[in-house]
Design a protein around this motif. Structure first.
Motif, PDB file in Angstrom:
ATOM      1  N   GLU A   1       0.822  -1.189   0.000  1.00 18.79           N
ATOM      2  CA  GLU A   1       0.000   0.000   0.000  1.00 18.79           C
ATOM      3  C   GLU A   1       0.861   1.245   0.000  1.00 18.79           C
ATOM      4  O   GLU A   1       1.987   1.232   0.475  1.00 18.79           O
ATOM      5  N   ARG A   2       0.287   2.295  -0.492  1.00 19.56           N
ATOM      6  CA  ARG A   2       0.941   3.600  -0.453  1.00 19.56           C
ATOM      7  C   ARG A   2       0.049   4.526   0.368  1.00 19.56           C
ATOM      8  O   ARG A   2      -0.996   4.983  -0.098  1.00 19.56           O
ATOM      9  N   VAL A   3       0.470   4.771   1.600  1.00 13.95           N
ATOM     10  CA  VAL A   3      -0.328   5.563   2.547  1.00 13.95           C
ATOM     11  C   VAL A   3       0.099   7.023   2.463  1.00 13.95           C
ATOM     12  O   VAL A   3       1.284   7.339   2.554  1.00 13.95           O
ATOM     13  N   MET A   4      -0.878   7.888   2.300  1.00 17.04           N
ATOM     14  CA  MET A   4      -0.638   9.326   2.253  1.00 17.04           C
ATOM     15  C   MET A   4      -1.215   9.940   3.528  1.00 17.04           C
ATOM     16  O   MET A   4      -2.291   9.531   3.993  1.00 17.04           O
ATOM     17  N   VAL A   5      -0.502  10.920   4.081  1.00 16.53           N
ATOM     18  CA  VAL A   5      -0.924  11.548   5.330  1.00 16.53           C
ATOM     19  C   VAL A   5      -0.986  13.047   5.135  1.00 16.53           C
ATOM     20  O   VAL A   5      -0.071  13.655   4.567  1.00 16.53           O
ATOM     21  N   GLN A   6      -2.064  13.642   5.613  1.00 20.22           N
ATOM     22  CA  GLN A   6      -2.224  15.101   5.637  1.00 20.22           C
ATOM     23  C   GLN A   6      -2.404  15.494   7.090  1.00 20.22           C
ATOM     24  O   GLN A   6      -3.157  14.861   7.820  1.00 20.22           O
ATOM     25  N   THR A   7      -1.688  16.523   7.530  1.00 17.12           N
ATOM     26  CA  THR A   7      -1.833  16.993   8.905  1.00 17.12           C
ATOM     27  C   THR A   7      -2.135  18.483   8.913  1.00 17.12           C
ATOM     28  O   THR A   7      -1.643  19.235   8.071  1.00 17.12           O
ATOM     29  N   LYS A   8      -2.940  18.866   9.866  1.00 18.13           N
ATOM     30  CA  LYS A   8      -3.258  20.277  10.084  1.00 18.13           C
ATOM     31  C   LYS A   8      -3.133  20.549  11.579  1.00 18.13           C
ATOM     32  O   LYS A   8      -3.811  19.932  12.388  1.00 18.13           O
ATOM     33  N   CYS A   9      -2.229  21.450  11.925  1.00 19.55           N
ATOM     34  CA  CYS A   9      -2.046  21.835  13.325  1.00 19.55           C
ATOM     35  C   CYS A   9      -2.798  23.142  13.544  1.00 19.55           C
ATOM     36  O   CYS A   9      -2.349  24.210  13.143  1.00 19.55           O
ATOM     37  N   ARG A  10      -3.945  23.007  14.173  1.00 19.32           N
ATOM     38  CA  ARG A  10      -4.810  24.166  14.393  1.00 19.32           C
ATOM     39  C   ARG A  10      -5.340  24.150  15.812  1.00 19.32           C
ATOM     40  O   ARG A  10      -5.569  23.095  16.384  1.00 19.32           O
ATOM     41  N   ARG A  11      -5.584  25.315  16.321  1.00 18.87           N
ATOM     42  CA  ARG A  11      -6.143  25.412  17.661  1.00 18.87           C
ATOM     43  C   ARG A  11      -7.668  25.514  17.615  1.00 18.87           C
ATOM     44  O   ARG A  11      -8.348  24.883  18.404  1.00 18.87           O
ATOM     45  N   HIS A  12      -8.186  26.302  16.688  1.00 14.19           N
ATOM     46  CA  HIS A  12      -9.624  26.565  16.693  1.00 14.19           C
ATOM     47  C   HIS A  12     -10.344  26.201  15.397  1.00 14.19           C
ATOM     48  O   HIS A  12     -11.460  25.731  15.419  1.00 14.19           O
ATOM     49  N   ASN A  13      -9.742  26.463  14.262  1.00 11.45           N
ATOM     50  CA  ASN A  13     -10.424  26.250  12.983  1.00 11.45           C
ATOM     51  C   ASN A  13     -10.526  24.770  12.651  1.00 11.45           C
ATOM     52  O   ASN A  13      -9.594  24.011  12.864  1.00 11.45           O
ATOM     53  N   HIS A  14     -11.680  24.387  12.136  1.00 15.76           N
ATOM     54  CA  HIS A  14     -11.878  22.996  11.749  1.00 15.76           C
ATOM     55  C   HIS A  14     -11.435  22.771  10.298  1.00 15.76           C
ATOM     56  O   HIS A  14     -11.294  23.706   9.525  1.00 15.76           O
ATOM     57  N   VAL A  15     -11.223  21.520   9.954  1.00 13.40           N
ATOM     58  CA  VAL A  15     -10.901  21.140   8.583  1.00 13.40           C
ATOM     59  C   VAL A  15     -12.181  21.197   7.768  1.00 13.40           C
ATOM     60  O   VAL A  15     -13.212  20.658   8.177  1.00 13.40           O
ATOM     61  N   THR A  16     -12.120  21.830   6.624  1.00 14.88           N
ATOM     62  CA  THR A  16     -13.311  22.002   5.788  1.00 14.88           C
ATOM     63  C   THR A  16     -13.462  20.840   4.811  1.00 14.88           C
ATOM     64  O   THR A  16     -12.516  20.080   4.563  1.00 14.88           O
TER      65      THR A  16
END
Length: 92
Positions: A1-16
């Protein structure tokens, strides 16, 4: 498998939903077979629903991520003020 990772370091805003769709598109374009979208915050309900409908993508919000860190003990230490990230791991 080829696993892709996305990260968002946020305190308040949500991922849209737009960000979730962009991740899925990029993952697919790069030949990814599985995706992990991790945020320190939360997912907008539409983003969460979109990712959950996909068989090969997993949304991981801040609470779930922190639970995983506590279970594994990797990258975290308990200090006099509570939990803290282990600088030996995160400040390389």
């Amino acid at each position: 498998e080829r696993v892709m990772v996305q990260t968002k370091c946020r305190r308040h805003n949500h991922v849209t939903e737009t960000e979730a769709r962009a991740f899925f598109g990029a993952m697919t374009a790069k030949g990814g077979t599985r995706g992990l979208f991790i945020t320190t915050a939360t997912f907008h309900i539409d983003a969460y629903r979109f990712l959950n409908k996909l068989d090969n993508c997993v949304p991981i919000d801040g609470n779930t991520f922190f639970d995983l860190v506590l279970k594994t003990g990797y990258g975290i230490r308990i200090g006099k003020d509570g939990y803290a990230f282990d600088e030996n791991i995160f400040n390389r």
